[in-house]
Design a protein around this motif. Sequence first.
Motif, PDB file in Angstrom:
ATOM      1  N   PRO A   1       0.836  -0.788  -0.105  1.00  0.00           N
ATOM      2  CA  PRO A   1       0.507  -0.153   0.213  1.00  0.00           C
ATOM      3  C   PRO A   1       1.258   1.777  -0.301  1.00  0.00           C
ATOM      4  CG  PRO A   1      -0.938  -1.531   1.558  1.00  0.00           C
ATOM      5  CD  PRO A   1       0.461  -2.586   0.882  1.00  0.00           C
ATOM      6  N   ALA A   2       2.131   0.936   0.696  1.00  0.00           N
ATOM      7  CA  ALA A   2       2.882   2.471   0.523  1.00  0.00           C
ATOM      8  C   ALA A   2       3.649   2.423  -0.580  1.00  0.00           C
ATOM      9  CB  ALA A   2       3.366   2.748   2.085  1.00  0.00           C
ATOM     10  N   TRP A   3       4.184   2.240  -1.581  1.00  0.00           N
ATOM     11  CA  TRP A   3       4.150   1.978  -3.081  1.00  0.00           C
ATOM     12  C   TRP A   3       4.306   3.248  -3.342  1.00  0.00           C
ATOM     13  CZ3 TRP A   3       3.413   2.749  -8.529  1.00  0.00           C
ATOM     14  CH2 TRP A   3       4.616   2.148  -9.215  1.00  0.00           C
ATOM     15  N   LYS A   4       3.000   3.984  -3.916  1.00  0.00           N
ATOM     16  CA  LYS A   4       3.186   4.948  -3.904  1.00  0.00           C
ATOM     17  C   LYS A   4       4.342   5.919  -3.670  1.00  0.00           C
ATOM     18  CE  LYS A   4      -0.002   8.512  -6.718  1.00  0.00           C
ATOM     19  NZ  LYS A   4       0.952   7.995  -7.680  1.00  0.00           N
ATOM     20  N   GLY A   5       5.401   7.106  -3.724  1.00  0.00           N
ATOM     21  CA  GLY A   5       5.440   7.710  -2.657  1.00  0.00           C
ATOM     22  C   GLY A   5       6.984   6.972  -2.328  1.00  0.00           C
ATOM     23  N   SER A   6       7.175   5.868  -3.014  1.00  0.00           N
ATOM     24  CA  SER A   6       8.728   4.815  -2.342  1.00  0.00           C
ATOM     25  C   SER A   6       9.452   5.261  -3.208  1.00  0.00           C
ATOM     26  CB  SER A   6       7.829   3.574  -1.737  1.00  0.00           C
ATOM     27  OG  SER A   6       7.995   3.068  -3.176  1.00  0.00           O
ATOM     28  N   LYS A   7      10.454   4.737  -2.999  1.00  0.00           N
ATOM     29  CA  LYS A   7      11.507   4.297  -4.025  1.00  0.00           C
ATOM     30  C   LYS A   7      11.178   3.202  -4.514  1.00  0.00           C
ATOM     31  CE  LYS A   7      15.427   5.790  -0.881  1.00  0.00           C
ATOM     32  NZ  LYS A   7      16.578   5.664  -0.019  1.00  0.00           N
ATOM     33  N   TRP A   8      10.400   2.235  -4.728  1.00  0.00           N
ATOM     34  CA  TRP A   8       9.994   1.635  -6.115  1.00  0.00           C
ATOM     35  C   TRP A   8       9.278   2.822  -7.369  1.00  0.00           C
ATOM     36  CZ3 TRP A   8      13.293  -2.154  -5.989  1.00  0.00           C
ATOM     37  CH2 TRP A   8      13.852  -3.452  -5.564  1.00  0.00           C
ATOM     38  N   GLU A   9       8.755   3.231  -6.251  1.00  0.00           N
ATOM     39  CA  GLU A   9       7.624   4.058  -7.875  1.00  0.00           C
ATOM     40  C   GLU A   9       8.493   4.549  -8.271  1.00  0.00           C
ATOM     41  OE1 GLU A   9       4.217   7.241  -8.023  1.00  0.00           O
ATOM     42  OE2 GLU A   9       5.390   6.928  -6.869  1.00  0.00           O
ATOM     43  N   GLU A  10      10.126   5.279  -7.590  1.00  0.00           N
ATOM     44  CA  GLU A  10      10.584   7.125  -8.339  1.00  0.00           C
ATOM     45  C   GLU A  10      11.739   5.297  -9.354  1.00  0.00           C
ATOM     46  OE1 GLU A  10      13.498   8.426  -5.871  1.00  0.00           O
ATOM     47  OE2 GLU A  10      12.054   8.840  -4.696  1.00  0.00           O
ATOM     48  N   SER A  11      11.384   4.473  -9.260  1.00  0.00           N
ATOM     49  CA  SER A  11      12.210   3.270  -9.300  1.00  0.00           C
ATOM     50  C   SER A  11      11.527   2.819 -11.379  1.00  0.00           C
ATOM     51  CB  SER A  11      13.348   2.464  -9.427  1.00  0.00           C
ATOM     52  OG  SER A  11      12.068   1.345  -8.903  1.00  0.00           O
ATOM     53  N   GLY A  12      10.112   2.846 -10.356  1.00  0.00           N
ATOM     54  CA  GLY A  12       9.085   2.544 -11.480  1.00  0.00           C
ATOM     55  C   GLY A  12       8.681   0.860 -11.666  1.00  0.00           C
ATOM     56  N   ILE A  13       9.359   0.177 -10.059  1.00  0.00           N
ATOM     57  CA  ILE A  13       9.330  -1.311  -9.991  1.00  0.00           C
ATOM     58  C   ILE A  13       7.779  -1.122  -9.426  1.00  0.00           C
ATOM     59  CG2 ILE A  13      10.322  -3.409  -9.832  1.00  0.00           C
ATOM     60  CD1 ILE A  13      12.812  -2.296  -9.872  1.00  0.00           C
ATOM     61  N   LEU A  14       6.815  -2.273 -10.288  1.00  0.00           N
ATOM     62  CA  LEU A  14       6.291  -2.493  -9.449  1.00  0.00           C
ATOM     63  C   LEU A  14       6.736  -3.540  -7.856  1.00  0.00           C
ATOM     64  CD1 LEU A  14       2.604  -1.293  -9.222  1.00  0.00           C
ATOM     65  CD2 LEU A  14       2.396  -3.314 -10.898  1.00  0.00           C
ATOM     66  N   MET A  15       6.288  -3.824  -7.433  1.00  0.00           N
ATOM     67  CA  MET A  15       6.711  -4.447  -6.113  1.00  0.00           C
ATOM     68  C   MET A  15       6.052  -4.826  -5.136  1.00  0.00           C
ATOM     69  SD  MET A  15       9.742  -5.518  -5.875  1.00  0.00           S
ATOM     70  CE  MET A  15      10.584  -5.719  -4.921  1.00  0.00           C
ATOM     71  N   ARG A  16       5.552  -6.581  -4.815  1.00  0.00           N
ATOM     72  CA  ARG A  16       4.648  -6.480  -3.162  1.00  0.00           C
ATOM     73  C   ARG A  16       4.939  -6.627  -2.196  1.00  0.00           C
ATOM     74  NH1 ARG A  16      -0.603  -6.941  -2.436  1.00  0.00           N
ATOM     75  NH2 ARG A  16      -0.911  -9.198  -0.726  1.00  0.00           N
ATOM     76  N   ASN A  17       6.619  -6.204  -1.815  1.00  0.00           N
ATOM     77  CA  ASN A  17       6.888  -6.432  -0.757  1.00  0.00           C
ATOM     78  C   ASN A  17       8.313  -5.199  -0.327  1.00  0.00           C
ATOM     79  OD1 ASN A  17       6.826  -9.150  -1.769  1.00  0.00           O
ATOM     80  ND2 ASN A  17       5.751  -9.341   0.477  1.00  0.00           N
ATOM     81  N   ALA A  18       7.799  -4.270  -0.218  1.00  0.00           N
ATOM     82  CA  ALA A  18       8.978  -3.228   0.769  1.00  0.00           C
ATOM     83  C   ALA A  18      10.230  -3.551   0.562  1.00  0.00           C
ATOM     84  CB  ALA A  18       8.930  -2.197   1.284  1.00  0.00           C
ATOM     85  N   THR A  19      10.671  -4.344   1.028  1.00  0.00           N
ATOM     86  CA  THR A  19      12.300  -5.341   1.141  1.00  0.00           C
ATOM     87  C   THR A  19      11.319  -6.963   1.102  1.00  0.00           C
ATOM     88  OG1 THR A  19      12.092  -5.626   3.671  1.00  0.00           O
ATOM     89  CG2 THR A  19      12.934  -3.383   2.649  1.00  0.00           C
ATOM     90  N   VAL A  20      12.621  -7.426   0.751  1.00  0.00           N
ATOM     91  CA  VAL A  20      12.814  -8.990   0.165  1.00  0.00           C
ATOM     92  C   VAL A  20      13.207  -9.632   0.838  1.00  0.00           C
ATOM     93  CG1 VAL A  20      13.085 -10.118  -1.839  1.00  0.00           C
ATOM     94  CG2 VAL A  20      11.904  -8.121  -2.504  1.00  0.00           C
ATOM     95  N   THR A  21      14.909  -8.888   1.101  1.00  0.00           N
ATOM     96  CA  THR A  21      15.928  -9.503   1.656  1.00  0.00           C
ATOM     97  C   THR A  21      16.777  -9.824   3.031  1.00  0.00           C
ATOM     98  OG1 THR A  21      17.663  -8.834   0.096  1.00  0.00           O
ATOM     99  CG2 THR A  21      16.580 -10.570  -0.101  1.00  0.00           C
ATOM    100  N   THR A  22      17.151 -10.431   3.987  1.00  0.00           N
ATOM    101  CA  THR A  22      17.397 -10.283   5.009  1.00  0.00           C
ATOM    102  C   THR A  22      18.794 -11.510   5.565  1.00  0.00           C
ATOM    103  OG1 THR A  22      15.618  -9.265   5.939  1.00  0.00           O
ATOM    104  CG2 THR A  22      16.944  -9.892   7.640  1.00  0.00           C
ATOM    105  N   ILE A  23      19.669 -10.980   6.310  1.00  0.00           N
ATOM    106  CA  ILE A  23      20.412 -12.173   6.261  1.00  0.00           C
ATOM    107  C   ILE A  23      20.425 -12.145   8.094  1.00  0.00           C
ATOM    108  CG2 ILE A  23      22.713 -13.073   6.909  1.00  0.00           C
ATOM    109  CD1 ILE A  23      21.704 -12.959   3.536  1.00  0.00           C
ATOM    110  N   ALA A  24      19.351 -13.548   8.951  1.00  0.00           N
ATOM    111  CA  ALA A  24      18.861 -13.085  10.117  1.00  0.00           C
ATOM    112  C   ALA A  24      19.844 -14.239  10.788  1.00  0.00           C
ATOM    113  CB  ALA A  24      17.594 -13.543  10.187  1.00  0.00           C
TER     114      ALA A  24
END
Length: 739
Positions: free
Chosen positions: A398-421
């Motif tokens: 929902p926060a995609w509009k205004g995010s850095k993903w919108e700036e790059s023109g890439i539609l994303m389901r998740n704001a972040t995907v990877t973490t080394i936990a």
Amino acid sequence: MSEQIRPSFSQNAIKVLERRYLLKDEKGNLIETPENMLWRVARAVAKAEGSFGDEGSEKEWAERFFGMMARLDFLPNSPTLMNAGTSAGQLSACFVLPIGDSMEEIFDALKYTALVHKSGGGTGFNFSSLRPYGDIVKSTKGVASGPVSFMELFDHTTDVVKQGGMRRGANMGILNADHPDVVKFIKAKVEEGKLRNFNISIGVTQKFMRAILNDEDWDLINPRTKEVVDRIKALYLFDLICEMAWKTGDPGMIFLDKIEASNPTPHLGSIVATNPCGEQPLLPFESCNLGSINLSNMILSNREIDWDKLEQTTRMAVRFLDDVIEINQFPIKEIADRTKTTRKIGLGVMGWADVLFKARIPYDSEDALELARQVMCFISKIGHEESSKLAEERGPFPAWKGSKWEESGILMRNATVTTIAPTGTISLIAEVSSGIEPVFALAYKRKAFGGSASLTYVNEILLDALKEEGLYTEELIEEILTKGSLRDLDLPEDIKKVFVTAHDIVPEWHVRMQAAFQEFTDNAVSKTINLPHDASVEDVKKSFLLAYELGCKGITIFRDRCKEDQVLYVGAKQETGKESDKITVMSVVEQGYVKPKKRPPVLSGKTVKIGTSYGNLYLTLNFIDGQPFEVFATLGKSGKDTQAHTEALGRLISLALRSGIPIDEIIKQLKGIGGSTPFLEGDSLILSLPDAIARGLEKALGKLVEVQERGDMCPVCGAPLIHAEGCERCISCDYCKCD
């Protein structure tokens, strides 16, 4: 079909599952098998597929998810394994909570912390908004107690609220380098046992790092007034951070500007805190659910990565983690709302050291760093592709509009995907090395679950290599057990270079490996930079500076056995003056020899009986002038050696008492020591003979002595703990503080 896949867990993995993950009835009896557990999780997560309009696909996805977990190609974080498909239903591991400067905000955060810990999660905070110690409180005409004082309140609450199984709540406490209480914060964990449920880190920026390198003054700013209240040398502050990290393992450093540079949703606010182990930077009230790919299962017999299998596993894992958000039962509404706004997931890896062993690549080599970049770049690329594909099917976060993903023109389901936990417990289940850490031992003895025997474990990949080279002998295995490493053994250099342990690797290579994975990780990387016992404060400084230079988002160091030094600090005083401000050691006896008091001819005392696995312990505590003076301890039935050990302990305790050592301190040293044959007496579990003596002394005194959790000792079995991935883990049983 996945229905035909049967999970293959080792006996020890099954015991881990039985103790912590498998469902039990009200009497504590198991009511599911490991296979049932995986189906429970798979079916619960697959229900999300139906919520997106395709109920017919639930069964198909449940089978796929089950197969992925049954093959041990991927496992989610512990709360998902524990709670999916149950009434608890809280599936996330990581949370960040805001701390405001009013009493109301502080106690709201305390309440939220209790609820998160109760549900199985860990919490992170930045305490920098709290006014400093001694500042004005207008409403009461009093003075503020400062961030460290309130952290102690959170620490105590964490002790009180136990999580499911053996887990206790874990916290990250951050204070920015420009807060007036920063020196007090840096020294907060010098006193043994203080803030034991917290990892602590200093929040720093490029401005601070520049000030260190240029030996500039550094402003301390009151967060309430925004005014400069003091000025100190940045280098002095950095030296103090490094000295305390050298002594205690805390604080670490969090590089706030590097975290903010990769904040995908700056329009929602700045990121100033992380979860307990530092790998998950989050906005206030955000949570993240994590999972890890077993890289050891992604390498072929020809020592090459199986890129096709890695791609399939990555795509399915991303979908799994996105589905988890849909079925998650969050502990409070604010967390539910913020999490669903950004839909962050954290896909990571485990078994990295095993991959390098199988590929015959030394951990501390450029080849290893290059392979790390290739693997993580691939997972990141495929993970982002899958998240983008899900966004087309289900809509972007929902926060995609205004995010850095919108700036790059890439539609994303998740704001972040990877973490080394951290993967402490799930890597035990999968029987692979933890996260991206090197192994801590190539061979070790481990307590057998449900018995008193110790079993010898040797790294299977090493065993295969030794047999291939015609080097295997029983005598060699005994040598490896004794030495703990191949470093000083008479073996071919290529074998010794590949099969290294954490303490064979110089700190620089630990940092470089963390940086290599960070290069292609959305969030951050949980790793401990292990230093040998004889490392210097200068080695700590170099590690911190290199981590910042190479683009890490944070760093945690741990010097081997540094907590052993800590018991020497029975008191501390702070010298005044800006230049020193150092900790001065004060010993119990400043100088000279303590002569034990002589025993009078007649003493009176009290005798108590304590049950042990060796028979009844009869303990007599004699007093003089109302003070404990000597101890006699005997066993009702036992072998001569055990009786001799019991008598020896009694004599040493008597010597200590007659020399003026307080009995409470003696009890604290003995109480909680684990043994191979615990004994249940009434409602009390007697862990060992020393533990029985401590409890006998308490009984004779008519009081209980509160014992702090022992640093470096497992609270379950008493074995030494290792420090990895920003956390503590026992290699002798299934205890892990954070996972």
